[in-house]
Design an enzyme around this catalytic site. Structure first.
Site, PDB file in Angstrom:
ATOM      1  N   LYS A 114       0.817  -1.216   0.000  1.00  0.00           N
ATOM      2  CA  LYS A 114       0.000   0.000   0.000  1.00  0.00           C
ATOM      3  C   LYS A 114       0.854   1.272   0.000  1.00  0.00           C
ATOM      4  O   LYS A 114       0.470   2.273  -0.578  1.00  0.00           O
ATOM      5  CB  LYS A 114      -0.965   0.013   1.188  1.00  0.00           C
ATOM      6  CG  LYS A 114      -2.085  -0.996   1.029  1.00  0.00           C
ATOM      7  CD  LYS A 114      -3.265  -0.679   1.921  1.00  0.00           C
ATOM      8  CE  LYS A 114      -4.401  -1.641   1.613  1.00  0.00           C
ATOM      9  NZ  LYS A 114      -5.512  -1.558   2.549  1.00  0.00           N
ATOM     10  N   LYS A 198      -5.021  -9.296  -6.784  1.00  0.00           N
ATOM     11  CA  LYS A 198      -6.227  -9.489  -5.974  1.00  0.00           C
ATOM     12  C   LYS A 198      -7.389  -8.647  -6.505  1.00  0.00           C
ATOM     13  O   LYS A 198      -7.155  -7.516  -6.938  1.00  0.00           O
ATOM     14  CB  LYS A 198      -5.849  -9.054  -4.551  1.00  0.00           C
ATOM     15  CG  LYS A 198      -6.850  -9.313  -3.496  1.00  0.00           C
ATOM     16  CD  LYS A 198      -6.303  -8.923  -2.133  1.00  0.00           C
ATOM     17  CE  LYS A 198      -6.351  -7.432  -1.879  1.00  0.00           C
ATOM     18  NZ  LYS A 198      -6.212  -7.034  -0.481  1.00  0.00           N
ATOM     19  N   LYS A 201     -11.127  -3.029  -4.407  1.00  0.00           N
ATOM     20  CA  LYS A 201     -11.924  -1.816  -4.600  1.00  0.00           C
ATOM     21  C   LYS A 201     -11.115  -0.743  -5.296  1.00  0.00           C
ATOM     22  O   LYS A 201     -11.651   0.143  -5.950  1.00  0.00           O
ATOM     23  CB  LYS A 201     -12.347  -1.232  -3.239  1.00  0.00           C
ATOM     24  CG  LYS A 201     -13.234  -2.090  -2.418  1.00  0.00           C
ATOM     25  CD  LYS A 201     -13.292  -1.530  -0.981  1.00  0.00           C
ATOM     26  CE  LYS A 201     -13.768  -2.574  -0.001  1.00  0.00           C
ATOM     27  NZ  LYS A 201     -13.320  -2.375   1.362  1.00  0.00           N
TER      28      LYS A 201
HETATM   29  P1  TYM Z   1     -10.896  -5.156   3.748  1.00  0.00           P
HETATM   30  O1  TYM Z   1     -11.874  -4.081   3.983  1.00  0.00           O
HETATM   31  O2  TYM Z   1      -9.795  -4.924   2.777  1.00  0.00           O
HETATM   32  O3  TYM Z   1     -11.651  -6.478   3.285  1.00  0.00           O
HETATM   33  C1  TYM Z   1     -12.750  -6.987   4.009  1.00  0.00           C
HETATM   34  C2  TYM Z   1     -12.705  -8.498   3.992  1.00  0.00           C
HETATM   35  O4  TYM Z   1     -12.748  -8.963   2.639  1.00  0.00           O
HETATM   36  C3  TYM Z   1     -11.644  -9.831   2.388  1.00  0.00           C
HETATM   37  N1  TYM Z   1     -11.191  -9.617   1.002  1.00  0.00           N
HETATM   38  C4  TYM Z   1     -11.019 -10.604   0.132  1.00  0.00           C
HETATM   39  N2  TYM Z   1     -11.182 -11.940   0.242  1.00  0.00           N
HETATM   40  C5  TYM Z   1     -10.926 -12.685  -0.854  1.00  0.00           C
HETATM   41  N3  TYM Z   1     -10.519 -12.159  -2.056  1.00  0.00           N
HETATM   42  C6  TYM Z   1     -10.336 -10.826  -2.201  1.00  0.00           C
HETATM   43  N4  TYM Z   1      -9.972 -10.322  -3.362  1.00  0.00           N
HETATM   44  C7  TYM Z   1     -10.587  -9.976  -1.079  1.00  0.00           C
HETATM   45  N5  TYM Z   1     -10.516  -8.638  -0.872  1.00  0.00           N
HETATM   46  C8  TYM Z   1     -10.878  -8.439   0.408  1.00  0.00           C
HETATM   47  C9  TYM Z   1     -10.576  -9.416   3.399  1.00  0.00           C
HETATM   48  O5  TYM Z   1      -9.676 -10.456   3.634  1.00  0.00           O
HETATM   49  C10 TYM Z   1     -11.416  -9.067   4.594  1.00  0.00           C
HETATM   50  O6  TYM Z   1     -11.724 -10.230   5.342  1.00  0.00           O
HETATM   51  N6  TYM Z   1      -7.883  -4.991   7.744  1.00  0.00           N
HETATM   52  C11 TYM Z   1      -9.133  -5.476   7.244  1.00  0.00           C
HETATM   53  C12 TYM Z   1     -10.326  -5.016   8.047  1.00  0.00           C
HETATM   54  C13 TYM Z   1     -10.253  -5.214   9.513  1.00  0.00           C
HETATM   55  C14 TYM Z   1     -10.464  -6.426  10.223  1.00  0.00           C
HETATM   56  C15 TYM Z   1     -10.337  -6.088  11.597  1.00  0.00           C
HETATM   57  C16 TYM Z   1     -10.743  -7.724   9.823  1.00  0.00           C
HETATM   58  C17 TYM Z   1     -10.005  -4.250  10.432  1.00  0.00           C
HETATM   59  N7  TYM Z   1     -10.065  -4.758  11.696  1.00  0.00           N
HETATM   60  C18 TYM Z   1     -10.474  -7.060  12.579  1.00  0.00           C
HETATM   61  C19 TYM Z   1     -10.868  -8.689  10.817  1.00  0.00           C
HETATM   62  C20 TYM Z   1     -10.749  -8.363  12.169  1.00  0.00           C
HETATM   63  C21 TYM Z   1      -9.343  -4.993   5.822  1.00  0.00           C
HETATM   64  O7  TYM Z   1      -8.781  -4.024   5.388  1.00  0.00           O
HETATM   65  O8  TYM Z   1     -10.290  -5.683   5.123  1.00  0.00           O
END
Ligand code: TYM
Length: 333
Positions: A114, A198, A201
């Site tokens: 990032k 991947k 968004k």
């Molecule tokens: P974020 O917002 O990027 O994504 C949310 C969830 O979606 C999953 N994900 C994917 N899974 C499979 N293929 C993909 N291409 C893909 N893109 C996203 C992510 O693995 C995630 O589960 N840091 C985290 C958010 C967070 C969090 C937490 C998660 C903050 N605090 C505590 C669990 C527990 C994030 O940025 O997810």
């Protein structure tokens, strides 16, 4: 079987997509429906680690909440709230940043991706982001954390922080050591345009992803235009190793229909890719289009969405403030 304590979060940074659905939301709903104690958070404090337009952020917090509900998260069964409305997350994050080690954070690959080539210009928040994530999880004594494969390393850090705190403070069970729940196969949904990237968004091409708000026609078009190659439909798992785009499309099909790829090899043997893509578009539309319609409906009911967040935040506040009090006590405050 004892109920699991589930915590997970999703960033409100634009439209959620099929990767979020397969990697996270679909599993959130299954865990909720198995009667586990679930907390799902719209992690808006994580979102501001990169610059956000405040007006858009507010809308995106609501839209992400609509998507949670439209996928089947039920506010009567699960706690749904946004992170910034519960102060324990910021407070806990600071305290845990005094436990986490620089060396651990330096290894985080997502920060490197990032921050890009100019790390000096990345925000400090982006660097310590995994500590905030650890606070999210540890504050609620979560036993299990459902996430996509890309969050695995962050989860390991949360486990390390938990263990170090328990050991440093001679408090063996103070923090739970959370278990990641990551789908075994196809836990990372890839871009429809490049099977090595991947689905995300932030990809500038909308054709690279299926948004949870896409129409039926958009879904059909995106799958039709998804990158493939000129070889015939694969016959075995081994041949997928060198065909990432095909592996991804098969992974999407299998995840949504709960079938094994082996079954597809016989079903689509000798058929051309356009036939498979037509079937895949039907499968995706069956799951995603009803969600898309429900999101549009909920997006118009701001009052309801705000009420869900407010009630969820009250419950999250109650749980987390107890833990933060105990945590401060451990530090000697
Ligand atoms: P974020 O917002 O990027 O994504 C949310 C969830 O979606 C999953 N994900 C994917 N899974 C499979 N293929 C993909 N291409 C893909 N893109 C996203 C992510 O693995 C995630 O589960 N840091 C985290 C958010 C967070 C969090 C937490 C998660 C903050 N605090 C505590 C669990 C527990 C994030 O940025 O997810």
């Amino acid at each position: 079987m004892t109920a699991k304590k589930i915590f997970s979060g999703v960033q409100p940074t634009g439209n959620l997509h099929l990767g979020n659905y397969i990697g996270a939301l679909k599993n959130f709903v299954e865990l909720q429906n198995e009667n586990n104690k679930c907390i799902f958070c719209v992690v808006d404090l994580h979102a501001v680690t990169v610059k956000q337009d405040p007006k858009l952020l507010k809308q995106n917090i609501r839209k992400t909440t609509s998507a949670f509900l439209a996928c089947g998260i039920n506010p009567k069964k699960s706690i749904i709230f946004n992170q910034s409305s519960v102060p324990a997350h910021s407070e806990g994050s600071w305290l845990l940043s005094c436990i986490a080690r620089m060396g651990w954070l330096n290894r985080m690959t997502q920060f490197k991706e990032k921050a890009g080539s100019d790390k000096e210009k990345a925000s400090v928040g982006l660097y310590i982001y995994p500590v905030l994530m650890a606070a999210d999880i540890l504050l609620y004594d979560a036993t299990h954390v459902p996430v996509g494969d890309d969050q695995k390393q962050h989860l390991e850090l949360a486990r390390d922080i938990s263990k170090k705190f328990n050991s440093d403070f001679n408090a063996p069970n103070f923090f739970q050591v959370p278990e990641p729940l990551i789908q075994k196969n196809f836990a990372r949904v890839m871009s429809l345009k490049d099977g090595r990237k991947k689905m995300s968004k932030s990809d500038p091409s909308d054709l690279s992803r299926i948004n949870l708000t896409d129409t039926e026609d958009q879904i059909i078009t995106k799958i039709k235009k998804a990158k493939t190659d000129s070889d015939p439909f694969p016959r075995d798992l081994k041949s997928l190793n060198t065909r990432p785009e095909i592996e991804n499309l098969i992974g999407i099909y299998c995840s949504l229909t709960k079938t094994k790829p082996e079954n597809l090899f016989s079903d689509f043997n000798n058929k051309n890719f356009s036939y498979f893509k037509k079937k895949l578009a039907e499968v995706v539309n069956d799951k995603i289009f009803p969600i898309s319609r429900e999101i549009q409906k909920l997006n118009n009911d701001v009052e309801y969405i705000d009420k869900v967040l407010e009630q969820g935040s009250e419950k999250a506040y109650e749980l987390s403030s107890k833990k933060i009090k105990q945590l401060k006590n451990k530090f000697g405050f």
